[in-house]
Scaffold this motif. Sequence first.
Motif, PDB file in Angstrom:
ATOM      1  N   THR A  17       0.982  -1.160   0.099  1.00 17.27           N
ATOM      2  CA  THR A  17      -0.057   0.045   0.301  1.00 17.27           C
ATOM      3  C   THR A  17       0.961   1.164   0.012  1.00 17.27           C
ATOM      4  O   THR A  17       1.588   1.548   0.784  1.00 17.27           O
ATOM      5  N   ARG A  18       0.707   2.063  -1.200  1.00 11.67           N
ATOM      6  CA  ARG A  18       1.570   3.009  -0.985  1.00 11.67           C
ATOM      7  C   ARG A  18       0.496   4.324  -0.930  1.00 11.67           C
ATOM      8  O   ARG A  18      -0.548   4.707  -1.485  1.00 11.67           O
ATOM      9  N   LEU A  19       0.793   5.309   0.026  1.00 16.93           N
ATOM     10  CA  LEU A  19      -0.340   6.587   0.132  1.00 16.93           C
ATOM     11  C   LEU A  19      -0.096   7.450  -0.847  1.00 16.93           C
ATOM     12  O   LEU A  19       0.973   7.921  -1.281  1.00 16.93           O
ATOM     13  N   PRO A  24       2.465  12.858   1.958  1.00 21.26           N
ATOM     14  CA  PRO A  24       1.894  11.982   2.588  1.00 21.26           C
ATOM     15  C   PRO A  24       2.039  12.331   4.173  1.00 21.26           C
ATOM     16  O   PRO A  24       2.630  13.382   4.606  1.00 21.26           O
ATOM     17  N   ASN A 166      -2.333   1.926   9.294  1.00 17.94           N
ATOM     18  CA  ASN A 166      -2.461   2.086   7.889  1.00 17.94           C
ATOM     19  C   ASN A 166      -3.796   2.746   7.448  1.00 17.94           C
ATOM     20  O   ASN A 166      -3.862   3.625   6.749  1.00 17.94           O
ATOM     21  N   VAL A 167      -4.757   2.407   8.224  1.00 18.99           N
ATOM     22  CA  VAL A 167      -6.266   3.045   8.127  1.00 18.99           C
ATOM     23  C   VAL A 167      -6.086   4.392   8.233  1.00 18.99           C
ATOM     24  O   VAL A 167      -6.648   5.311   7.443  1.00 18.99           O
ATOM     25  N   GLY A 170      -4.375   6.641   5.740  1.00 16.83           N
ATOM     26  CA  GLY A 170      -5.406   6.969   4.741  1.00 16.83           C
ATOM     27  C   GLY A 170      -6.281   7.844   5.023  1.00 16.83           C
ATOM     28  O   GLY A 170      -6.522   9.011   4.154  1.00 16.83           O
ATOM     29  N   TRP A 171      -6.913   8.052   6.193  1.00 11.74           N
ATOM     30  CA  TRP A 171      -7.930   9.125   6.553  1.00 11.74           C
ATOM     31  C   TRP A 171      -6.959  10.491   6.777  1.00 11.74           C
ATOM     32  O   TRP A 171      -7.404  11.450   6.055  1.00 11.74           O
ATOM     33  N   ALA A 173      -4.355  11.407   4.986  1.00 11.21           N
ATOM     34  CA  ALA A 173      -4.094  11.668   3.614  1.00 11.21           C
ATOM     35  C   ALA A 173      -5.342  12.355   2.672  1.00 11.21           C
ATOM     36  O   ALA A 173      -5.082  13.175   2.217  1.00 11.21           O
ATOM     37  N   ALA A 174      -6.652  11.734   3.115  1.00  9.70           N
ATOM     38  CA  ALA A 174      -7.844  12.310   2.729  1.00  9.70           C
ATOM     39  C   ALA A 174      -8.270  13.670   3.193  1.00  9.70           C
ATOM     40  O   ALA A 174      -9.222  14.157   2.900  1.00  9.70           O
ATOM     41  N   SER A 218      -1.482  15.282   7.710  1.00  9.24           N
ATOM     42  CA  SER A 218      -0.947  15.528   6.423  1.00  9.24           C
ATOM     43  C   SER A 218      -0.977  17.099   6.312  1.00  9.24           C
ATOM     44  O   SER A 218      -1.783  17.612   6.772  1.00  9.24           O
TER      45      SER A 218
END
Length: 376
Positions: A17-19, A24, A166-167, A170-171, A173-174, A218
């Motif tokens: 998994t790449r962000l 990032p 990991n999860v 992703g949050w 980054a979004a 981020s």
Amino acid sequence: MTIGLDAPAPAGGTAPTRLPGPRPPRIVGVGTATAGTAYSQPDVLDAFGITDPKVRSVFLNSAIERRHLTVPEPDEHGVRVPEPQGDLLDKHKRLAVGMGAEALRACLKRAGAELGDLRHLCCVTTTGFLTPGLSALLIRELGIDRHCSRSDIVGMGCNAGLNALNVVAGWAAAHPGELAVVLCAEACSAAYAFDSTLRTAVVNSLFGDGAGAVALRSPAPDDHPAATPEGPRVLAFASCIIPEAVDAMRYDWDRDLGRFSFFLDPQVPYVVGAHAELVVDRLLDGTGLRRSDIRHWLVHSGGKKVIDSVVVNLGLTRHDLRHTVGVLRDHGNVSSGSFLFSYERLLDERVTRPGDHGVLMTMGPGSTIETALVQW
């Protein structure tokens, strides 16, 4: 139970998994906490009147000097009576909330943030079941904004801190510019069983109570370069599950004791070690990095044999895993938060330099190895 130690299967499968995006998330804070009393291994043996030479050997050859535990007080006869499952669940709730709050505050302080800055809280625990979850209890306990988004990861075991990271990465980054925290709170004293078996001895000799929290953010698009948060960027994750060892680590119901009990297969360290190279090479695939390029290794303090197996199979030195060894010595295995205790020690050393790469690694039931690649 026998676990096959055949060579790992070829990598195959999905890529790491790449962000996404050029900016990032970064780790911007960490905090830890413990609860209860610090016991040496001889203290624990004496407290429970353990005289069996084989059981004592397990405790005294564990490479653990002390752990924080919350165990029942002696009764009028000096005997520590096992607690029923309901009392253990109450203990887990009390300790998880208390340690969790302390670790969260310490993490936010290190990040230069306040409780009011928190936008997502992800709580991880395996040593007890809570509904409502730990995130809701902490939001109430600490007066965190009721609109803070939250998630709870329950039952994944010692590897779960990186599953959560990991999860939540992703949050983050979004949601550029917004602060998220992963909190691992493990009241391992709420998973203790008192009997004379070697199965129980392995578990009781190893685990301690502890909580660790890590904050991520981020950079926002309008952030001034000078305002870019310090801390390593989270670049990628890679996982490896070993299905043939699915029962090698488990927390299940013991009908004889009338409570939950944890089981560790003696071959677990060797199975984990045999697969460590596979998952780390997958993590680094496509980055141009070799294992020798990794300056900092932060590995779960799973036990002496686990650490030795990882050192051998990855070609590392004891110095590479000095933080892991130190956390095991001073706290035992604090389950999902162990790698955050190691990360905190690395930061306190002040030895990281811009451009350094690090690998985070956790292991747990499944049997599973989780990894993350970071860069300062």
